[in-house]
Each structure stands twice: as C-alpha cells, then as structure tokens.
Design a protein around this motif. Structure first.
Motif, PDB file in Angstrom:
ATOM      1  N   HIS A   1      46.922  37.124  36.343  1.00  0.00           N
ATOM      2  CA  HIS A   1      48.278  37.602  36.580  1.00  0.00           C
ATOM      3  C   HIS A   1      48.161  38.980  37.220  1.00  0.00           C
ATOM      4  CE1 HIS A   1      49.783  34.817  33.133  1.00  0.00           C
ATOM      5  NE2 HIS A   1      49.640  34.179  34.278  1.00  0.00           N
ATOM      6  N   SER A   2      48.640  39.096  38.441  1.00  0.00           N
ATOM      7  CA  SER A   2      48.307  40.259  39.254  1.00  0.00           C
ATOM      8  C   SER A   2      49.006  41.543  38.826  1.00  0.00           C
ATOM      9  CB  SER A   2      48.630  39.958  40.719  1.00  0.00           C
ATOM     10  OG  SER A   2      49.993  39.624  40.886  1.00  0.00           O
TER      11      SER A   2
ATOM     12  N   PRO B   1      35.675  40.319  37.844  1.00  0.00           N
ATOM     13  CA  PRO B   1      36.626  41.347  37.411  1.00  0.00           C
ATOM     14  C   PRO B   1      38.055  41.127  37.892  1.00  0.00           C
ATOM     15  CG  PRO B   1      34.582  42.352  38.134  1.00  0.00           C
ATOM     16  CD  PRO B   1      34.503  40.908  38.516  1.00  0.00           C
ATOM     17  N   HIS B   2      38.211  40.616  39.106  1.00  0.00           N
ATOM     18  CA  HIS B   2      39.582  40.384  39.591  1.00  0.00           C
ATOM     19  C   HIS B   2      39.593  39.110  40.428  1.00  0.00           C
ATOM     20  CE1 HIS B   2      43.713  41.105  40.435  1.00  0.00           C
ATOM     21  NE2 HIS B   2      43.676  42.375  40.084  1.00  0.00           N
ATOM     22  N   VAL B   3      40.236  38.076  39.897  1.00  0.00           N
ATOM     23  CA  VAL B   3      40.282  36.798  40.616  1.00  0.00           C
ATOM     24  C   VAL B   3      41.390  36.784  41.670  1.00  0.00           C
ATOM     25  CG1 VAL B   3      39.435  35.655  38.541  1.00  0.00           C
ATOM     26  CG2 VAL B   3      41.870  35.601  39.041  1.00  0.00           C
ATOM     27  N   ASN B   4      42.202  37.857  41.724  1.00  0.00           N
ATOM     28  CA  ASN B   4      43.412  37.841  42.543  1.00  0.00           C
ATOM     29  C   ASN B   4      43.560  39.140  43.327  1.00  0.00           C
ATOM     30  OD1 ASN B   4      45.930  37.311  43.612  1.00  0.00           O
ATOM     31  ND2 ASN B   4      46.989  37.179  41.653  1.00  0.00           N
ATOM     32  N   PRO B   5      42.652  39.426  44.272  1.00  0.00           N
ATOM     33  CA  PRO B   5      42.737  40.708  44.985  1.00  0.00           C
ATOM     34  C   PRO B   5      43.988  40.872  45.830  1.00  0.00           C
ATOM     35  CG  PRO B   5      41.046  39.281  45.947  1.00  0.00           C
ATOM     36  CD  PRO B   5      41.475  38.638  44.664  1.00  0.00           C
ATOM     37  N   ASP B   6      44.562  39.771  46.323  1.00  0.00           N
ATOM     38  CA  ASP B   6      45.818  39.900  47.071  1.00  0.00           C
ATOM     39  C   ASP B   6      46.936  40.398  46.159  1.00  0.00           C
ATOM     40  OD1 ASP B   6      44.404  38.866  49.200  1.00  0.00           O
ATOM     41  OD2 ASP B   6      45.367  36.898  49.145  1.00  0.00           O
TER      42      ASP B   6
ATOM     43  N   LEU C   1      47.488  31.791  39.065  1.00  0.00           N
ATOM     44  CA  LEU C   1      46.072  31.443  39.070  1.00  0.00           C
ATOM     45  C   LEU C   1      45.560  31.025  37.697  1.00  0.00           C
ATOM     46  CD1 LEU C   1      44.734  34.165  41.519  1.00  0.00           C
ATOM     47  CD2 LEU C   1      44.580  31.693  41.833  1.00  0.00           C
ATOM     48  N   GLU C   2      46.142  31.548  36.610  1.00  0.00           N
ATOM     49  CA  GLU C   2      45.659  31.146  35.279  1.00  0.00           C
ATOM     50  C   GLU C   2      45.820  29.659  35.064  1.00  0.00           C
ATOM     51  OE1 GLU C   2      43.586  31.025  32.630  1.00  0.00           O
ATOM     52  OE2 GLU C   2      44.093  33.145  32.366  1.00  0.00           O
ATOM     53  N   PHE C   3      46.868  29.083  35.594  1.00  0.00           N
ATOM     54  CA  PHE C   3      47.084  27.642  35.449  1.00  0.00           C
ATOM     55  C   PHE C   3      46.837  26.915  36.773  1.00  0.00           C
ATOM     56  CE2 PHE C   3      49.110  28.834  31.487  1.00  0.00           C
ATOM     57  CZ  PHE C   3      48.744  27.781  30.662  1.00  0.00           C
ATOM     58  N   GLY C   4      45.770  27.336  37.465  1.00  0.00           N
ATOM     59  CA  GLY C   4      45.446  26.718  38.742  1.00  0.00           C
ATOM     60  C   GLY C   4      44.038  26.174  38.839  1.00  0.00           C
TER      61      GLY C   4
ATOM     62  N   VAL D   1      42.465  28.824  46.760  1.00  0.00           N
ATOM     63  CA  VAL D   1      41.085  29.140  47.138  1.00  0.00           C
ATOM     64  C   VAL D   1      40.441  30.058  46.108  1.00  0.00           C
ATOM     65  CG1 VAL D   1      41.420  28.756  49.591  1.00  0.00           C
ATOM     66  CG2 VAL D   1      41.880  31.032  48.642  1.00  0.00           C
ATOM     67  N   GLU D   2      41.250  30.918  45.486  1.00  0.00           N
ATOM     68  CA  GLU D   2      40.711  31.809  44.463  1.00  0.00           C
ATOM     69  C   GLU D   2      40.218  31.011  43.258  1.00  0.00           C
ATOM     70  OE1 GLU D   2      43.955  34.115  46.696  1.00  0.00           O
ATOM     71  OE2 GLU D   2      43.708  32.086  45.886  1.00  0.00           O
ATOM     72  N   ASN D   3      40.993  30.009  42.830  1.00  0.00           N
ATOM     73  CA  ASN D   3      40.549  29.149  41.735  1.00  0.00           C
ATOM     74  C   ASN D   3      39.248  28.434  42.095  1.00  0.00           C
ATOM     75  OD1 ASN D   3      43.931  28.684  41.445  1.00  0.00           O
ATOM     76  ND2 ASN D   3      42.794  29.246  39.608  1.00  0.00           N
ATOM     77  N   ARG D   4      39.179  27.939  43.318  1.00  0.00           N
ATOM     78  CA  ARG D   4      37.981  27.212  43.739  1.00  0.00           C
ATOM     79  C   ARG D   4      36.754  28.119  43.743  1.00  0.00           C
ATOM     80  NH1 ARG D   4      41.872  24.792  47.250  1.00  0.00           N
ATOM     81  NH2 ARG D   4      41.234  25.999  49.089  1.00  0.00           N
TER      82      ARG D   4
END
Length: 307
Positions: free
Chosen positions: A32-33, A67-72, A103-106, A112-115
């Motif tokens: 969660h960003s 550390p961060h799955v969601n840089p955007d 992304l937590e539920f992806g 692409v971040e989940n992948r």
C-alpha cells in the motif's frame, strides 16, 4: 540490492538476499503506497545486515527482502511524505490503489510488480516466516495481524508485541470486525490476516460482483501456497494516533468517529480551509517515523525469536 524487475512506470524494484542460515525468511513492504514506514524499515534492515556479516541473524536465517514493491506509488505519495508530519498535506495528497490495483491482493501475477516479487521469492521457498509491513493512516494504536494457522502458536509473540507497543508510547488498536473481510478477532490489537476468498465474499454479499473479481491472492496466501508452514504476519502501525478517552472492548470509537469525518476534512483542506480545531478536538498526534521504524524492526525480531 539488486534489481528484480521494473514497475509499470519503469522504476526499479530492488531486492536483497542476505545470510546463509538454514531457515528462509521473506520480508516485503510498500504494497500500500501510502504507508512509508515499512519500506524505510526494510531499507535500514538491509543496510544493517549487509554492513555486518557477523550479525547473528545471518547464520540462522537467509533473508529475501523487497523493501518497496511499489516504487510508482511511493513517488505519488512524496508530496505529503516530504511535508511530514503535516496532517493537512496527508489528507490532500495521500494516494492508495483501489481493488484491482492493490498490490497486496495481486499475487502472483496481477501486475508487473507482483510478478517481479513472486519471481524473486518462488525459487527460494519454502519460507519459515513471511512479513508484509503495513500501516494505517489513523488508529488508536498498534495492530499485528496473524495468519490463522498460527493463532495458537503466538501467545508469547502477542504479549511481547503489546509490550513493545507500550514502550513506543502506543496502545493497541482494539477493533473486533466480526470476521468482516476475513479479519477474525483474536484479542485487543490482534486479528487474523485478511484472505482473498473472504474479501470476495464480502463484495459478493453487497452485490458487487465486479469488485469481488478483482481480488487475487494476498502475499501471505501466496507464500503459504509455496509450501511449508510459514508464520505470516502483517504489521499495522499508525501515521496518526487518535486518543480514546473511554474505550469499549472491540470498538475503537474515537477512530471510527474520526474516520467518518475524513472525507469532509479532506474536502476542506482542498478548499484551503483550516482544520486545526477539528484535529485538536480529536487529540490527533503524529507517530514519529523513527519510533515507528524501531517498532517495526522490533516486531521482526520478535517474529524471528518466535520461530
């Protein structure tokens, strides 16, 4: 750290593999960003471990850390993070992805971040511990979510987490959600981790089939699907704390009252109006980032000791 993929916006997703211990641990943050403390905690942990090859954890565990799955999303929230701890800036600029983009539920393949994260973790399974570090915009205290298979094996962990929260100047966020969305109440400050089937059932019961279809596996469900019997935890620490002068077990009334006012407060901030009187009346205070990072780090330590 090494690049394991790129975000939708072309930003690098960085990860680290540290240690040579027999037990494998997965740590991620930033799903969660609008929750910046978890990523900062894990960046500091990577520096701590990589800078100390003799660290005792490294002989017991091998860590796989994103550390961060969601840089955007991190970039989109920079406007208020850079003005921390200004609550008006938070209300004006906080950004969070809705279902279908969350992304937590992806996991494992929605974005692409989940992948990228799934591809990094999968070859190293099974894990003994998976933690997804999260936060809450506002709460009455700290929470720890525990995957349902470990409820009966975490009594000491819960007691130690409560003590660590008190040492950080926090109470516990006591919210009995009656199983809504899979949040099964364990006790003050503790519920089970949410699960995709329960999320889908919640929206189906509301007649919202489209939203229900957007939920994939959580990171906890994904890691458990890789085998073994991992302890899966979600930390939930507040950015802002509201005081509850007359707590009722299971009902965080001060939090519920303030949350109901957030849309109007955000509207007023966007209109350039002052909301300071309302913030003062709610007893709102910011939780210092350094304090929150220490509590996140301590929770990781307690989880490792639980193993």
């Amino acid at each position: 750290m090494n690049e394991i993929g790129q975000s939708e916006g072309g930003r690098p997703i960085l990860a680290a593999a540290l240690g040579d211990g027999p037990q494998r641990v997965s740590l991620i943050a930033g799903c969660h960003s609008d929750e910046p403390v978890g990523p900062e905690t894990l960046r500091a942990l990577v520096s701590e471990l990589s800078g100390n090859p003799a660290h005792p954890w490294l002989s017991r565990f091998t860590f796989f850390i994103v550390p961060h799955v969601n840089p955007d999303g991190e970039e989109k929230n920079r406007a208020w993070v850079d003005r921390w701890p200004d609550p008006a800036a938070y209300l004006q600029h906080a950004f969070r992805e809705p279902p279908g983009r969350d992304l937590e539920f992806g996991f494992p393949y929605m974005r692409v971040e989940n992948r990228a994260v799934a591809g990094f973790l999968s070859p190293h399974a099974p894990f003994v511990l998976h933690m997804s570090l999260h936060g809450m915009g506002v709460s009455e205290g700290a929470m720890l979510l525990i995957e349902r298979h470990f409820i009966d094996r975490t009594e000491s962990l819960r007691a130690d987490f409560a003590a660590a929260a008190r040492a950080a100047g926090l109470g516990l966020h006591d919210h009995d959600r009656k199983g809504d969305k899979g949040f099964r109440y364990i006790g003050p400050g503790f519920t089970t981790t949410p699960e995709a089937p329960a999320m889908r059932a919640h929206f189906l019961a509301m007649g919202d089939d489209a939203t229900a279809a957007l939920f994939h596996q959580s990171s906890m469900e994904f890691v458990r699907s890789l085998g073994g019997d991992p302890l899966c935890l979600v930390t939930e620490l507040p950015l802002f704390v509201v005081e509850n002068p007359a707590p009722t077990p299971g009902v965080p009334q001060a939090y519920l009252d303030f949350r109901a006012r957030v849309p109007d407060l955000a509207r007023r901030v966007h209109a350039g109006e002052s909301i300071q009187a309302e913030l003062d009346a709610a007893g709102l205070r910011a939780l210092d980032f350094d304090t929150a990072k220490r509590l996140q780090h301590e929770t990781i330590r307690l989880a490792l000791e639980t193993l």
